[in-house]
Scaffold this motif. Structure first.
Motif, PDB file in Angstrom:
ATOM      1  N   MET A   1       0.845  -1.199   0.000  1.00 39.42           N
ATOM      2  CA  MET A   1       0.000   0.000   0.000  1.00 39.42           C
ATOM      3  C   MET A   1       0.878   1.245   0.000  1.00 39.42           C
ATOM      4  N   ALA A   2       0.511   2.229  -0.776  1.00 35.58           N
ATOM      5  CA  ALA A   2       1.313   3.446  -0.864  1.00 35.58           C
ATOM      6  C   ALA A   2       1.241   4.238   0.420  1.00 35.58           C
ATOM      7  N   GLY A   3       2.321   4.951   0.712  1.00 34.97           N
ATOM      8  CA  GLY A   3       2.340   5.782   1.892  1.00 34.97           C
ATOM      9  C   GLY A   3       1.560   7.068   1.716  1.00 34.97           C
ATOM     10  N   LEU A   4       1.392   7.783   2.833  1.00 32.10           N
ATOM     11  CA  LEU A   4       0.678   9.053   2.807  1.00 32.10           C
ATOM     12  C   LEU A   4       1.619  10.173   2.403  1.00 32.10           C
ATOM     13  N   ILE A   5       1.068  11.156   1.709  1.00 31.52           N
ATOM     14  CA  ILE A   5       1.863  12.320   1.325  1.00 31.52           C
ATOM     15  C   ILE A   5       2.175  13.138   2.575  1.00 31.52           C
ATOM     16  N   ARG A   6       3.406  13.587   2.693  1.00 29.55           N
ATOM     17  CA  ARG A   6       3.788  14.356   3.871  1.00 29.55           C
ATOM     18  C   ARG A   6       2.996  15.657   3.956  1.00 29.55           C
ATOM     19  N   ARG A   7       2.603  16.019   5.150  1.00 33.88           N
ATOM     20  CA  ARG A   7       1.828  17.236   5.379  1.00 33.88           C
ATOM     21  C   ARG A   7       2.554  18.460   4.849  1.00 33.88           C
ATOM     22  N   GLU A   8       3.868  18.515   5.022  1.00 33.56           N
ATOM     23  CA  GLU A   8       4.624  19.666   4.552  1.00 33.56           C
ATOM     24  C   GLU A   8       4.508  19.819   3.034  1.00 33.56           C
ATOM     25  N   ASP A   9       4.495  18.706   2.324  1.00 34.51           N
ATOM     26  CA  ASP A   9       4.387  18.752   0.867  1.00 34.51           C
ATOM     27  C   ASP A   9       2.996  19.208   0.430  1.00 34.51           C
ATOM     28  N   ILE A  10       1.992  18.745   1.138  1.00 30.82           N
ATOM     29  CA  ILE A  10       0.617  19.163   0.814  1.00 30.82           C
ATOM     30  C   ILE A  10       0.487  20.673   0.978  1.00 30.82           C
ATOM     31  N   ASP A  11       1.011  21.195   2.078  1.00 28.97           N
ATOM     32  CA  ASP A  11       0.940  22.638   2.315  1.00 28.97           C
ATOM     33  C   ASP A  11       1.725  23.406   1.251  1.00 28.97           C
ATOM     34  N   GLU A  12       2.858  22.844   0.819  1.00 28.27           N
ATOM     35  CA  GLU A  12       3.678  23.507  -0.179  1.00 28.27           C
ATOM     36  C   GLU A  12       2.961  23.559  -1.532  1.00 28.27           C
ATOM     37  N   VAL A  13       2.345  22.444  -1.917  1.00 31.54           N
ATOM     38  CA  VAL A  13       1.598  22.401  -3.179  1.00 31.54           C
ATOM     39  C   VAL A  13       0.439  23.386  -3.141  1.00 31.54           C
ATOM     40  N   ARG A  14      -0.259  23.420  -2.016  1.00 26.85           N
ATOM     41  CA  ARG A  14      -1.402  24.322  -1.879  1.00 26.85           C
ATOM     42  C   ARG A  14      -0.961  25.779  -1.971  1.00 26.85           C
ATOM     43  N   SER A  15       0.125  26.123  -1.327  1.00 26.55           N
ATOM     44  CA  SER A  15       0.576  27.520  -1.311  1.00 26.55           C
ATOM     45  C   SER A  15       1.142  27.958  -2.663  1.00 26.55           C
ATOM     46  N   ARG A  16       1.715  27.024  -3.418  1.00 25.92           N
ATOM     47  CA  ARG A  16       2.315  27.379  -4.703  1.00 25.92           C
ATOM     48  C   ARG A  16       1.299  27.415  -5.847  1.00 25.92           C
ATOM     49  N   HIS A  99       6.883  13.699  -1.352  1.00 26.18           N
ATOM     50  CA  HIS A  99       7.493  12.681  -0.499  1.00 26.18           C
ATOM     51  C   HIS A  99       6.407  12.006   0.326  1.00 26.18           C
ATOM     52  N   TYR A 100       6.634  10.718   0.598  1.00 27.05           N
ATOM     53  CA  TYR A 100       5.610   9.925   1.277  1.00 27.05           C
ATOM     54  C   TYR A 100       6.153   9.374   2.581  1.00 27.05           C
ATOM     55  N   GLU A 101       5.246   9.146   3.518  1.00 25.96           N
ATOM     56  CA  GLU A 101       5.633   8.557   4.805  1.00 25.96           C
ATOM     57  C   GLU A 101       6.228   7.169   4.565  1.00 25.96           C
ATOM     58  N   GLN A 102       7.224   6.808   5.343  1.00 30.60           N
ATOM     59  CA  GLN A 102       7.978   5.565   5.185  1.00 30.60           C
ATOM     60  C   GLN A 102       8.683   5.489   3.824  1.00 30.60           C
ATOM     61  N   GLY A 103       8.791   6.632   3.127  1.00 26.57           N
ATOM     62  CA  GLY A 103       9.538   6.679   1.889  1.00 26.57           C
ATOM     63  C   GLY A 103       8.876   6.005   0.713  1.00 26.57           C
ATOM     64  N   GLN A 104       7.586   5.634   0.830  1.00 25.24           N
ATOM     65  CA  GLN A 104       6.910   4.941  -0.254  1.00 25.24           C
ATOM     66  C   GLN A 104       6.189   5.914  -1.166  1.00 25.24           C
ATOM     67  N   GLY A 105       6.477   5.829  -2.444  1.00 27.31           N
ATOM     68  CA  GLY A 105       5.708   6.582  -3.421  1.00 27.31           C
ATOM     69  C   GLY A 105       4.529   5.752  -3.880  1.00 27.31           C
ATOM     70  N   PRO A 106       3.646   6.342  -4.653  1.00 28.25           N
ATOM     71  CA  PRO A 106       2.461   5.618  -5.103  1.00 28.25           C
ATOM     72  C   PRO A 106       2.808   4.560  -6.142  1.00 28.25           C
ATOM     73  N   ASP A 107       2.273   3.364  -5.984  1.00 33.21           N
ATOM     74  CA  ASP A 107       2.429   2.378  -7.042  1.00 33.21           C
ATOM     75  C   ASP A 107       1.353   2.624  -8.096  1.00 33.21           C
ATOM     76  N   ARG A 108       1.262   1.728  -9.093  1.00 39.29           N
ATOM     77  CA  ARG A 108       0.359   1.981 -10.214  1.00 39.29           C
ATOM     78  C   ARG A 108      -1.088   2.103  -9.751  1.00 39.29           C
ATOM     79  N   GLU A 109      -1.495   1.249  -8.786  1.00 38.71           N
ATOM     80  CA  GLU A 109      -2.878   1.309  -8.306  1.00 38.71           C
ATOM     81  C   GLU A 109      -3.155   2.608  -7.571  1.00 38.71           C
ATOM     82  N   ALA A 110      -2.148   3.122  -6.844  1.00 39.59           N
ATOM     83  CA  ALA A 110      -2.355   4.324  -6.045  1.00 39.59           C
ATOM     84  C   ALA A 110      -2.487   5.573  -6.912  1.00 39.59           C
TER      85      ALA A 110
END
Length: 628
Positions: A1-16, A99-110
């Motif tokens: 299962m893919a990890g969660l996107i880091r909160r800091e990255d979500i805030d950065e995407v939203r602000s940019r 960046h994702y928690e535990q360093g996991q990026g999304p796989d094809r299903e994610a």
């Protein structure tokens, strides 16, 4: 299962991310003060803008339906994507690495099923475009060339070619990593006993895009005589493609629609291309379905359809199918606040044929011949009946009166009722009455109206006409009522000029018309001495009008006129009659100008000149009235 996107990255995407830029891909925004913008809400149907965007805060809020949130919430609601999918799309848009928690990026299903389908369509569109440049696409190239499209035009609109064969696209997408479940979900393939096979084979391909420009489906045009399929074959309903919510060309036209506050609805893919290339960049087309409520919602957002202007122009063929399409469009007309028109090429050519035969200028001038949609609907309906017989006229009135009754602008209804009377060769009062009855009938029952009408010599003498009394609050009837008050109360103050003007006037309301006719008849039969006698005059008028209107005439004779002495009364009386006459001249001038705009001076030079002469004569009459 893919990890969660880091909160800091979500805030950065939203602000940019510029929320205004994202929202304007779906809604036309206008300035609403410093740092604020507004437009028609994309989450509910509304007539006045209540959807506000504040880029400084990165938020939106609708005061109509209470929807609010940030740019991520906006896209999730409109695109039906998950939170993760939406953040990933926005990150890719600005080139930001997540960046994702535990360093996991999304796989094809994610990545999400929807994004996989969009990617498959993008790959397919590129494949079709490449195939159009091959020797095997000679028939497709010939088709485009014969319709006046260059290779560059085809490239600009992403036009492609699906080669003959059962699995060319299938093999291509499988090599790109798509499994059969995903491929079947795209709608580009059909399932048979031996598995999947290409849905589009040996056809010219038009990519159908969403508002944001992404390919969501295809339209395929038959090229070969041995193709047993329909002339046009479109993508079936899928997760991406909903034909009732799709307009071909909207991604190219949306900004010009917003800028010009105009949308031109045509019938085919090549018609959209021809319109755009000829200089009408506001053209769009439906994809294998009638123009309906969901299409209207899309168009209204880009038009800023809040009642302050804008126009929708339909270009139907002049044949029976085109007339039927116009009548269907008229059913949806009430959902627009913008004016709706129809533009039909006299020779029956569609925009693509017109451009090929007469050039770009002819395509642009087609819009100058537009006429109100309701007028086209009235005339198309009339063609179904034999107007040379009384029965045919009655049937035509029964069918067209409800159309006039549905005209949104109530001030136009009397004018079109009068014009309908002329087209049918019936009495104006009968047609106006039929329209009023249809307007009062519940929706869906107005078609059942039975007009009461027979030749005058056979009409029963003991049947009194029925009148609906004028609404005293109707400002459009005020001038008529004031003039009638004058001729009822102080007819002796009017000179020959005023009486000539009064008798020449056509009243809009049937009750006023009946009283006007009675006044004119009594005046023509009375000498100047009798007109001087107020009491005898009122009694003569009361006896001349239908019994139902005698109380209304009594009211006209009792209402106080706004004058405190004889000089003021004289001026008021003459001014009221002159004003009513002047309004009629203006109305006739407006009708003639509209008629002139719809008349082709080259195709109908005599009619064009005759209308021009009438306009000049009316202008002379108007100036003479002002001088007096």
């Amino acid at each position: 299962m893919a990890g969660l996107i880091r909160r800091e990255d979500i805030d950065e995407v939203r602000s940019r991310t510029d929320i205004r830029e994202i929202v304007e891909g779906y809604v036309t925004l206008k300035s609403a003060g410093i740092g604020s913008y507004k437009g028609l809400c994309p989450f509910h149907d509304e007539r006045t803008p209540s959807f506000h965007v504040r880029p400084q805060y990165g938020t939106y809020h609708c005061f109509g339906c209470d929807e609010s949130g940030d740019v991520i919430a906006f896209l999730m609601a409109l695109e039906h994507t998950t939170f993760t999918e939406t953040v990933e799309r926005l990150a890719a848009r600005i080139g930001y690495e997540l960046h994702y928690e535990q360093g996991q990026g999304p796989d094809r299903e994610a990545v999400g099923r929807r994004q996989r389908l969009l990617d498959a369509h993008k790959v397919a569109a590129e494949y079709f475009q490449a195939q159009l440049r091959t020797r095997g696409a000679a028939e497709a190239q010939k088709y485009l060339g014969e319709r006046g499209f260059t290779p560059q035009d085809a490239q600009d609109y992403g036009v492609g070619y699906a080669p003959k064969g059962w699995d060319h696209l299938l093999k291509h997408l499988r090599t790109r990593g798509y499994n059969d479940d995903e491929l079947e979900a795209t709608g580009m393939f059909s399932a048979g006993n031996r598995g999947l096979y290409d849905r589009f084979r040996g056809r010219l391909i038009f990519p159908i895009r969403g508002i944001g420009g992404e390919v969501i489906g295809f339209g395929a045009r038959k090229l070969y005589d041995d193709d047993q399929g329909p002339k046009y074959l479109n993508t079936p309903e899928t997760q991406l493609y909903k034909k009732s919510q799709v307009l071909y060309g909207i991604e190219k036209a949306k900004r010009q629609i917003a800028k010009q506050r105009q949308v031109v609805v045509v019938e085919g893919y090549t018609d959209v291309m021809s319109m755009h290339l000829a200089g009408v960049p506001t053209a769009v087309a439906t994809c294998g379905t009638a123009f309906g409520a969901e299409h209207i919602k899309i168009v209204r957002r880009f038009l800023s359809d809040d009642g302050s202007g804008g126009e929708v122009v339909f270009t139907f063929d002049g044949d029976a199918a085109g007339q039927k399409a116009a009548l269907r469009a008229f059913e949806e007309d009430q959902k627009f606040m913008a004016q709706t028109f129809v533009a039909v090429e006299p020779g029956g050519m569609d925009p693509c044929e017109l451009r090929l035969a007469k050039g770009d200028a002819a395509v642009r001038s087609l819009l100058n011949s537009k006429q109100p949609l309701f007028k086209f609907a009235i005339q198309a309906t009339m063609k179904r009946f034999d107007l040379n017989t009384l029965e045919g006229k009655v049937q035509a009135l029964r069918a067209t009166a409800p159309i006039v009754a549905q005209i949104r602008d109530v001030t136009l209804r009397p004018a079109y009722a009068r014009q309908l009377a002329g087209w049918l060769g019936l009495e104006v009062a009968d047609v106006v009455n039929a329209v009023e009855v249809a307007a009062r009938a519940p929706r869906g029952q107005s078609q059942g109206y039975e007009p009461r009408f027979e030749p005058p010599v056979e009409q029963p003498q003991d049947v009194a006409p029925r009148f609906q009394l004028p609404n005293p609050r109707d400002p459009m009837l005020r001038a008529e009522r004031e003039a009638l008050e004058v001729v009822v109360q102080v007819p002796h103050l009017l000179g020959d000029t005023e009486w000539e003007q009064f008798t020449a006037v056509e009243c809009a309301h049937p009750a006023h018309t009946a009283i006007h006719d009675a006044v004119s008849a009594v005046y023509s039969g009375a000498g100047a001495h009798d007109v001087q006698q107020g009491r005898a005059w009122v009694e003569a008028l009361t006896a001349a009008v239908p019994e139902q209107l005698r109380g209304y005439v009594a009211g006209l004779s009792m209402r106080a006129l706004p004058a405190s002495n004889d000089v003021q009364l004289q001026r008021y009386a003459a001014g009221v009659v002159a004003h009513l006459f002047d309004r009629q001249i203006h109305r006739r001038q407006a009708d003639l100008r509209a008629q002139l705009e719809r008349t082709d001076s080259r195709a109908e030079p005599e009619a064009f000149q005759a209308i021009s002469r009438q306009l000049m004569e009316l202008e002379v009459e108007r100036r003479k009235l002002q001088a007096d």
